[in-house]
Structures are given as structure tokens and as C-alpha cells.
Design a protein around this motif. Structure first.
Motif, PDB file in Angstrom:
ATOM      1  N   GLU A   8      41.606  40.923  46.692  1.00  0.00           N
ATOM      2  CA  GLU A   8      42.652  41.235  47.669  1.00  0.00           C
ATOM      3  C   GLU A   8      43.658  40.094  47.657  1.00  0.00           C
ATOM      4  OE1 GLU A   8      44.987  42.331  49.788  1.00  0.00           O
ATOM      5  OE2 GLU A   8      43.538  43.507  50.955  1.00  0.00           O
ATOM      6  N   ASP A   9      44.934  40.418  47.415  1.00  0.00           N
ATOM      7  CA  ASP A   9      45.932  39.358  47.311  1.00  0.00           C
ATOM      8  C   ASP A   9      46.467  38.900  48.668  1.00  0.00           C
ATOM      9  OD1 ASP A   9      47.023  41.932  47.397  1.00  0.00           O
ATOM     10  OD2 ASP A   9      48.977  41.213  46.753  1.00  0.00           O
ATOM     11  N   GLU A  10      46.209  39.689  49.720  1.00  0.00           N
ATOM     12  CA  GLU A  10      46.617  39.225  51.046  1.00  0.00           C
ATOM     13  C   GLU A  10      45.519  38.298  51.567  1.00  0.00           C
ATOM     14  OE1 GLU A  10      48.400  42.584  53.571  1.00  0.00           O
ATOM     15  OE2 GLU A  10      47.899  43.512  51.660  1.00  0.00           O
ATOM     16  N   ASP A  53      41.167  45.937  46.465  1.00  0.00           N
ATOM     17  CA  ASP A  53      42.472  46.369  46.957  1.00  0.00           C
ATOM     18  C   ASP A  53      43.183  47.118  45.832  1.00  0.00           C
ATOM     19  OD1 ASP A  53      44.638  46.534  48.707  1.00  0.00           O
ATOM     20  OD2 ASP A  53      45.541  44.697  47.931  1.00  0.00           O
ATOM     21  N   MET A  55      46.881  47.587  45.539  1.00  0.00           N
ATOM     22  CA  MET A  55      48.107  46.899  45.117  1.00  0.00           C
ATOM     23  C   MET A  55      47.822  45.414  44.905  1.00  0.00           C
ATOM     24  SD  MET A  55      50.440  49.240  45.026  1.00  0.00           S
ATOM     25  CE  MET A  55      52.032  48.450  45.191  1.00  0.00           C
ATOM     26  N   LYS A 105      43.389  50.653  55.423  1.00  0.00           N
ATOM     27  CA  LYS A 105      43.903  49.566  56.270  1.00  0.00           C
ATOM     28  C   LYS A 105      44.788  50.151  57.364  1.00  0.00           C
ATOM     29  CE  LYS A 105      44.437  46.334  52.415  1.00  0.00           C
ATOM     30  NZ  LYS A 105      45.448  45.703  51.562  1.00  0.00           N
TER      31      LYS A 105
HETATM   32 CA    CA Z   1      47.551  44.111  48.093  1.00  0.00          CA
END
Ligand code: CA
Length: 225
Positions: A8-10, A53, A55, A105
Motif C-alpha cells: 500500500e503506497d499510502e 492495494d 493503485m 476503503k
Molecule cells: Ca494506492
């Protein structure tokens, strides 16, 4: 201790998931992109479950899922997709790709953890006994759909009842002790008294008919068909 990989990039979300999983007794590893996940995997480190995730900055989650499912070393790792609202098509595609579940989410971490536990139990079970459909005489037990039929009539069982039945049916006429059944269901993580099994089996017998599961006095239970 089970290891969960979070891709997950967040960072806030990744950390939130990680902290809650650790509180629930899991080990976690976080990756902010696909490349770092694969360099971890290439060192033959295999997580017990992946939270993915969709994206991401480099490759997207669907692509990662495809790559994992294609590789025999990693194809058995359960995958839960994290999707944003409006990614309906991706969701369906994700499950077609062989993902085990998805969560939209914003989600509650409690809900996520409950799903993780369910999936891990399921994969634990298929590891031990395969996920082969068992057919004994007029009884069919399908571990993929969690369905049981007697004479083509569906019997509604709880998950625990289903698992007990599946265990017993995996070795027709073999007597399982209460202790073996308990360990199969809960491993060593739960202090459950032997009587718990008796209660589940009582319900199971009521639903299936008393002649299918035999109580071997002082030893345990077996299926006799
Ligand atoms: Ca993302």
C-alpha cells in the motif's frame, strides 16, 4: 507467528493496518510498491497472506496478483485486495484473478482482521487436508463452497461444524480424539475445554442424523459409513 505483507503506497493506511495486525499477534511487512515486494519474495521469504492495494506507483495490484498466482512458489498465498470506491470492475477482476477477498476503503481494521483470520483458517485447512471434495455414499462435502449435502439435500452447518465434519470424513472410520479435533480447529492458540467439541458434535449429529458420527466412549469421534 503468521506474517502478513501489506502492499500500500499510502503510508498512513499501511501503518494503521500494520499496527492493528501487530496488536492481533501478526508479524507485518510493509511495501510501498510492487518492486520492493518482489525483491522480498525473491529472497524466498513467503508471507502467509498478502493485503494488496490496487493503485500503486509502479505496477498495479492486479498485475501483482497475476504474477503471484503464476508462480508456484507464491500461488498459494491468500490475497485480500484493498479497493477504493468506484473500482467495481477491478474488484470482480481481482477475484477472477484468484484473490481470496477484497475490502473497500474506508474500511474498519476490525473487519479486515476478521476476514484475514477466516482466510488463514481456511488456507490452514486446505494445507492439511487438501480442498478436495469428499463423497462418502450419499454424503457430499465441498470445502471450497463450504457445502454439505445428504441425498442431494443441503445441510446448513456452522463453520466449526463443517470443519469437524470435514476432518472426520477425511479419514472414514478413523477415530479422532477430542484433543486432535481441538488442535485441528484452533491450533494451540486457544484454551478450549474438551466439552466444546461435544457440543459442536451434538449439533452436527442433530443436523446430519445420529447414525453418521459415532461417539467412541473415552476416545473420541469417528465417521462410520
Ligand atoms: Ca494506492
Amino acid at each position: 507467528m503468521k506474517t502478513i505483507a501489506i502492499i500500500e503506497d499510502e503510508q498512513d493506511i499501511a501503518n494503521l493496518i500494520s499496527i492493528n495486525l501487530q496488536k492481533s499477534g501478526f508479524k507485518t511487512v510493509i511495501f510501498y510498491d510492487g518492486t520492493s515486494l518482489f525483491s522480498y519474495l525473491n529472497k524466498k521469504q513467503v508471507p502467509d497472506l498478502v493485503i494488496l492495494d490496487i493503485m500503486l506507483p509502479d505496477m498495479d495490484g492486479l498485475e501483482i496478483c497475476k504474477l503471484l498466482k503464476k508462480n508456484p512458489d507464491f500461488s498459494m498465498i491468500p490475497i485480500i485486495f484493498l479497493t477504493a470506491k468506484g473500482e467495481e470492475i477491478d474488484k470482480i477482476l481481482g477475484l477472477e484473478l484468484g484473490a481470496d477477498d477484497y475490502i473497500t476503503k474506508p474500511f474498519s481494521t476490525k473487519e479486515l482482521i476478521a476476514r484475514i483470520k477466516t482466510i488463514l483458517r481456511r488456507s490452514e485447512m486446505s494445507k492439511d487436508y487438501g480442498n478436495k471434495k469428499i463423497v462418502i455414499k450419499n454424503i457430499t462435502i465441498d470445502p471450497e463452497k463450504y457445502e454439505v449435502f445428504i441425498n442431494n439435500k443441503k445441510i446448513e452447518l456452522t463453520l466449526t461444524e463443517f470443519k469437524i465434519l470435514y476432518l472426520l470424513a477425511s479419514k472414514n472410520s478413523f477415530t479422532f480424539t477430542r484433543r486432535q479435533i481441538l488442535e485441528y480447529l484452533w491450533g494451540n492458540e486457544k484454551a478450549v475445554i474438551d466439552r466444546t467439541i461435544d457440543v459442536h458434535i451434538k449439533h452436527l449429529r442433530e443436523k446430519m442424523g445420529n447414525n453418521i458420527i459415532k461417539n467412541i466412549r473415552g476416545v473420541g469421534y469417528r465417521i462410520n459409513l
